[in-house]
Write a protein that holds these residues in place. Structure first.
Motif, short mmCIF file in Angstrom:
data_model
loop_
_atom_site.label_atom_id
_atom_site.label_comp_id
_atom_site.label_asym_id
_atom_site.label_seq_id
_atom_site.Cartn_x
_atom_site.Cartn_y
_atom_site.Cartn_z
N GLN A 62 0.06 -0.89 0.60
CA GLN A 62 -0.01 0.00 0.13
C GLN A 62 0.62 1.18 0.28
N VAL A 63 0.47 1.91 -1.37
CA VAL A 63 1.53 3.18 -1.44
C VAL A 63 1.24 3.96 0.05
N GLN A 64 1.69 5.06 0.36
CA GLN A 64 1.41 5.22 1.82
C GLN A 64 2.98 6.97 1.97
N LEU A 65 1.68 7.82 2.11
CA LEU A 65 2.93 9.45 2.30
C LEU A 65 2.14 9.75 4.23
N VAL A 66 3.12 9.86 4.93
CA VAL A 66 2.38 10.19 6.35
C VAL A 66 3.83 11.48 6.47
N GLU A 67 2.97 12.61 7.44
CA GLU A 67 4.11 13.97 8.00
C GLU A 67 3.68 13.78 9.13
N SER A 68 4.85 14.61 9.82
CA SER A 68 5.04 14.02 11.02
C SER A 68 6.17 15.28 11.45
N GLY A 69 5.85 15.83 12.57
CA GLY A 69 7.49 17.09 13.34
C GLY A 69 5.60 18.51 13.73
N GLY A 70 4.14 18.70 13.23
CA GLY A 70 4.47 19.90 13.25
C GLY A 70 3.97 19.73 14.69
N GLY A 71 3.32 21.00 15.13
CA GLY A 71 3.01 21.82 16.44
C GLY A 71 2.50 22.96 16.26
N LEU A 72 3.16 23.84 17.36
CA LEU A 72 2.89 24.76 18.52
C LEU A 72 3.86 25.03 18.27
N VAL A 73 4.66 26.49 17.98
CA VAL A 73 5.92 27.17 18.15
C VAL A 73 5.71 28.46 18.10
N GLN A 74 6.56 29.66 19.19
CA GLN A 74 6.59 30.79 18.82
C GLN A 74 7.48 30.78 17.54
N PRO A 75 6.49 32.31 17.00
CA PRO A 75 7.14 33.00 16.26
C PRO A 75 9.38 33.22 16.55
N GLY A 76 9.62 33.04 15.49
CA GLY A 76 11.14 33.28 15.02
C GLY A 76 12.29 31.81 16.09
N GLY A 77 10.54 31.10 16.24
CA GLY A 77 11.12 29.42 16.56
C GLY A 77 11.46 28.38 15.25
N SER A 78 11.46 27.22 15.62
CA SER A 78 11.80 26.65 14.51
C SER A 78 10.80 24.77 14.51
N LEU A 79 11.09 24.11 13.54
CA LEU A 79 10.14 23.32 13.51
C LEU A 79 10.93 22.20 12.37
N VAL A 80 11.14 21.47 12.39
CA VAL A 80 11.73 20.19 11.30
C VAL A 80 10.07 19.35 10.85
N LEU A 81 9.45 18.79 10.12
CA LEU A 81 9.08 18.20 9.40
C LEU A 81 8.75 17.30 8.33
N SER A 82 8.94 16.11 8.61
CA SER A 82 9.20 14.56 8.05
C SER A 82 7.93 14.22 7.04
N CYS A 83 8.69 13.59 6.62
CA CYS A 83 7.98 12.89 5.27
C CYS A 83 8.27 11.51 5.10
N THR A 84 7.42 10.57 5.38
CA THR A 84 7.82 9.16 4.85
C THR A 84 6.51 8.19 4.43
N ALA A 85 7.61 7.50 3.44
CA ALA A 85 7.17 7.00 2.30
C ALA A 85 6.82 5.54 2.57
N SER A 86 6.11 4.95 2.84
CA SER A 86 6.05 3.40 2.71
C SER A 86 5.16 2.70 1.67
N GLY A 87 5.02 1.55 0.58
CA GLY A 87 5.04 0.97 -0.50
C GLY A 87 5.86 1.64 -2.23
N PHE A 88 6.96 2.13 -1.68
CA PHE A 88 7.19 2.61 -2.64
C PHE A 88 8.97 3.38 -2.42
#
Length: 129
Positions: A1-27
């Motif tokens: 089964q082809v799937q993409l899953v994002e993670s890493g979102g959230g609440l952050v203050q202005p000037g802050g940082s986040l790292v989003l991930s996109c992980t695939a399965s099935g390809f």
């Protein structure tokens, strides 16, 4: 089964940082161009960044250039979006998408949703104090 899953979102203050991930399965992500899009409330979905299957060429929207960095870790079958110096206007649901096509710099094809075959479910990013 082809799937993409994002993670890493959230609440952050202005000037802050986040790292989003996109992980695939099935390809294997390595052979696809991977784009990040976002949709803010009451706005159209817009392309944020893309890493092409051809030479790993990277593209960025003007609004995030110099603040966001896209990268790929083939061993993890994952693409990352590092977001620095976040602003309230970056608040949106962020989606990753996979395209079997290499992206062309001459046509700016990476920004068009119809170029992509598979989409993730999205992850919320909220920038607020």
């Amino acid at each position: 089964q082809v799937q993409l899953v994002e993670s890493g979102g959230g609440l952050v203050q202005p000037g802050g940082s986040l790292v989003l991930s996109c992980t695939a399965s099935g390809f294997n992500l390595e052979h696809y161009s991977i784009g990040w899009f976002r949709r803010a409330p009451e706005k159209e979905r817009e392309g944020v960044s893309c890493i092409s299957s051809t030479y790993g060429t990277k593209y960025y929207a003007d609004s995030v250039k110099g603040r966001f960095t896209i990268s790929r870790l083939n061993a993890a079958n994952t693409v990352y979006l590092r977001m620095n110096s976040l602003k309230p206007e970056d608040t949106a649901v962020y989606y990753c998408a996979a395209s079997g096509n290499p992206m062309s710099p001459s046509t700016n094809s990476w920004i068009y949703s119809y170029e992509y075959d598979y989409w993730g479910q999205g992850t919320q990013v909220t920038v607020s104090s």
